[in-house]
Design a protein around this motif. Structure first.
Motif, short mmCIF file in Angstrom:
data_model
loop_
_atom_site.label_atom_id
_atom_site.label_comp_id
_atom_site.label_asym_id
_atom_site.label_seq_id
_atom_site.Cartn_x
_atom_site.Cartn_y
_atom_site.Cartn_z
N TYR A 1 0.84 -1.20 0.00
CA TYR A 1 0.00 0.00 0.00
C TYR A 1 0.88 1.26 0.00
CZ TYR A 1 -4.54 -2.27 0.81
OH TYR A 1 -5.70 -2.99 0.68
N ARG B 1 -9.37 7.42 -0.44
CA ARG B 1 -8.45 6.75 0.48
C ARG B 1 -7.01 7.28 0.33
NH1 ARG B 1 -10.85 2.88 3.12
NH2 ARG B 1 -12.51 1.66 2.22
N ARG C 1 -20.92 -4.16 -7.46
CA ARG C 1 -19.64 -3.80 -6.85
C ARG C 1 -18.74 -5.03 -6.72
NH1 ARG C 1 -16.89 -3.83 -2.30
NH2 ARG C 1 -15.84 -1.97 -1.45
P1 TMP Z 1 -11.78 0.25 -2.23
O1 TMP Z 1 -11.27 0.67 -3.55
O2 TMP Z 1 -13.07 -0.48 -2.26
O3 TMP Z 1 -11.76 1.33 -1.23
O4 TMP Z 1 -10.82 -0.95 -1.78
C1 TMP Z 1 -9.59 -0.80 -1.31
C2 TMP Z 1 -9.43 -1.76 -0.16
O5 TMP Z 1 -8.10 -1.62 0.33
C3 TMP Z 1 -10.36 -1.45 1.00
O6 TMP Z 1 -10.78 -2.69 1.58
C4 TMP Z 1 -9.49 -0.74 1.98
C5 TMP Z 1 -8.13 -1.31 1.71
N1 TMP Z 1 -7.00 -0.43 1.99
C6 TMP Z 1 -6.12 -0.74 3.01
O7 TMP Z 1 -6.31 -1.77 3.69
N2 TMP Z 1 -5.05 0.05 3.24
C7 TMP Z 1 -4.80 1.18 2.50
O8 TMP Z 1 -3.81 1.88 2.73
C8 TMP Z 1 -5.74 1.50 1.43
C9 TMP Z 1 -5.49 2.72 0.60
C10 TMP Z 1 -6.81 0.67 1.22
#
Ligand code: TMP
Length: 208
Positions: free
Chosen positions: A69, A95, A151
């Motif tokens: 990440y 995010r 989704r």
């Molecule tokens: P999303 O695109 O649905 O938000 O999915 C990204 C997934 O990744 C969500 O479950 C959150 C996770 N995530 C982390 O665990 N750590 C991070 O730093 C980020 C950016 C996302």
């Protein structure tokens, strides 16, 4: 005036849908926005996203996950966020670093300080100017996801309810730790109310 705004929250908080609408409303008001997301937002970061979220990678170590990440974040900052901010744009990012603190630091149990340290290295201490936390009871958020057939379900969605409760708890702790940049949005409200509440906060910030 450039502004780096991040949108945070648990699964099914509606932040991604709200973000698109907010971008449209800001453009109507004459602001230049860049809409982006993490992990992803550049070709290299999107490739890293695929590795992280692939449902078959069930044996991924939690520190490997945190590092991936952070790596994706670094590349996205260099190629997308910093250039846009330099051009005076408003960056709306789905995010950022607080997700790593909440998911890897809190819910996975690595610890906030350790995850913060690798992220300060990755971002060269780049914090957002404003963070909107879309707060919702994970039971409600997960029910929303289950009801939304279009989704994509990822590896982290498949975690137990207690994991998502840990994510929420840590996000709320972060909001208390960084009150100058965090604003909590009640994401259990209707999509229209959530957008209106968010716009109020963003416009107040832009017009300050
Ligand atoms: P999303 O695109 O649905 O938000 O999915 C990204 C997934 O990744 C969500 O479950 C959150 C996770 N995530 C982390 O665990 N750590 C991070 O730093 C980020 C950016 C996302």
């Amino acid at each position: 005036m450039s502004l780096f705004i991040t949108f945070e929250g648990g699964e099914g908080s509606g932040k991604s849908t709200a973000l698109r609408k907010i971008s449209e409303l800001l453009i109507e008001k004459g602001y230049e926005t860049v809409l982006t997301r993490e992990p992803g937002g550049t070709p290299i970061s999107e490739e890293i996203r695929e590795v992280i979220l692939d449902k078959k990678n069930t044996d991924m170590d939690k520190r490997t996950e945190a590092l991936l990440y952070a790596a994706s974040r670094r590349q996205h900052l260099v190629q997308r966020v910093w250039p846009a901010l330099k051009e005076g744009k408003i960056v709306l990012c789905d995010r950022y670093l607080d997700s790593s603190l909440a998911y890897q630091g809190g819910a996975r149990g690595i610890g906030l300080e350790e995850v913060l340290n690798i992220n300060l290295f990755a971002t060269e201490n780049t914090y957002p100017d404003l963070t909107l936390l879309f707060d919702i009871d994970p039971k409600l958020g997960l029910a929303r996801i289950a009801a939304n057939a279009s989704r994509e379900v990822n590896r982290l969605d498949l975690e137990k309810l207690s994991f998502h409760e840990g994510v929420r708890k840590t996000f709320l702790e972060l909001a208390a730790r960084y009150p100058e940049r965090f604003v909590i949005i009640d994401a259990s409200k209707s999509p229209e109310e959530v957008v209106a509440d968010s716009m109020k906060v963003i416009l107040a910030r832009l017009e300050k």
